[in-house]
Scaffold this active site. Sequence first.
Site, PDB file in Angstrom:
ATOM      1  N   TYR A   1     -14.852  -5.930  -0.624  1.00 57.58           N
ATOM      2  CA  TYR A   1     -13.157  -6.290  -0.121  1.00 57.58           C
ATOM      3  C   TYR A   1     -13.188  -7.901   0.619  1.00 57.58           C
ATOM      4  CZ  TYR A   1     -12.561  -1.543  -0.682  1.00 57.58           C
ATOM      5  OH  TYR A   1     -12.322   0.168  -2.185  1.00 57.58           O
TER       6      TYR A   1
ATOM      7  N   HIS B   1      -6.298  -2.389  -7.584  1.00 59.60           N
ATOM      8  CA  HIS B   1      -5.505  -1.794  -6.910  1.00 59.60           C
ATOM      9  C   HIS B   1      -4.164  -2.791  -6.231  1.00 59.60           C
ATOM     10  CE1 HIS B   1      -7.203   2.027  -7.611  1.00 59.60           C
ATOM     11  NE2 HIS B   1      -8.532   1.092  -6.790  1.00 59.60           N
TER      12      HIS B   1
END
Length: 364
Positions: A338, A68
């Site tokens: 992440y 993303h």
Amino acid sequence: MTADSPPPVKRRHRWLPLAGIAGIAGLGAVAFAWSAGWIGSSQRLTASTFINTIEATGARHPGFRRAHSKGICVTGTFQGTAEGAALSKARVFSQTAVPVLGRMSIGGGDPHGADAAARVRSMALQLRSDDGQEWRMAMNSFPFFAVPSAAAFLEQTRAQIPDPATGKPDPAKMAVFLDKYPQARRFQAWAKSAPWSSSWANTAYNGIHSFRFINAAGDTQPVRWSMRPQAPFVEMDKAQRAQAPLDYLAEELGQRLAAGPVRWDMQVSLPEPGDAIDDPSQPWPENRQQVTVGTLTLLQWQPQADGACRDLNFDPLILPTGVEASDDPILAARSAVYAKSFDRREREIASGKAIQATGQGVTR
């Protein structure tokens, strides 16, 4: 970009305090992942393995998110409902106008990619309530995850690594993967058949994973949440996507916000006996009870190059009191991956290795 957007901030100065935050968040993520049994020994998966494999599927873009990569920052408010407060004691459901910082993005690791060509669109949010607690969410336009476990996701990613001889993934490897995981075939069918929305603003975003709401009385309720747009859905056909400008979604959302706020209703689904709680590849039936627990209102946007969302890790395990994670192992994996991704890109920025993309809404 809004008229009152803050001036650019030098990257190295911003990175230093964020590195400490990343370290704290990373320790929590690693501890959770260890307890979930998927990282830690030579037989277990690691966050570095995931990131290395994701990087191997395409060109490197130092300084950007590994997935993303292209997006914009948004700001607004969240207003909870009485129904939400009855399900969870999280302050966001009872406070008036909780500040929201978010990011709208497209799938893939190319910060130069065409907006309208992205099959997956995403919304990430940070809600910060007046009691000092935060709630971070990472949602996507697909209605369920492609695989049931972190190990399966790693297998899928490895199958997508291009063959050096052809520059494309090996069809035989992907066929083996699809035979092993029929859930992934169902995801492919969704990707081929679901209509494309014409805007970030009229797209529904799904949390995918199950969580637990705990109310003031201590009652626990499993839920899955989604953001349902108040803007009517408009389909974008293939010809329109082919003709759309590179930064179509950013430009279109900017035009909407210039005309007024853009809103979504936050809805939670309540499962019935037999519904999968810890497997995000198993969707719950559409006839499950839906409860509207709040409304998200977006007011402004900024290019992510110097926007407030740029250096924020939207870790889905940063949760307020009144919301707890389920035992879904992919949640633990996402949290640790992440943190590792955040650490890598911030180090690239601090060392001067980050690159710049061009175009509205594209730059990191």
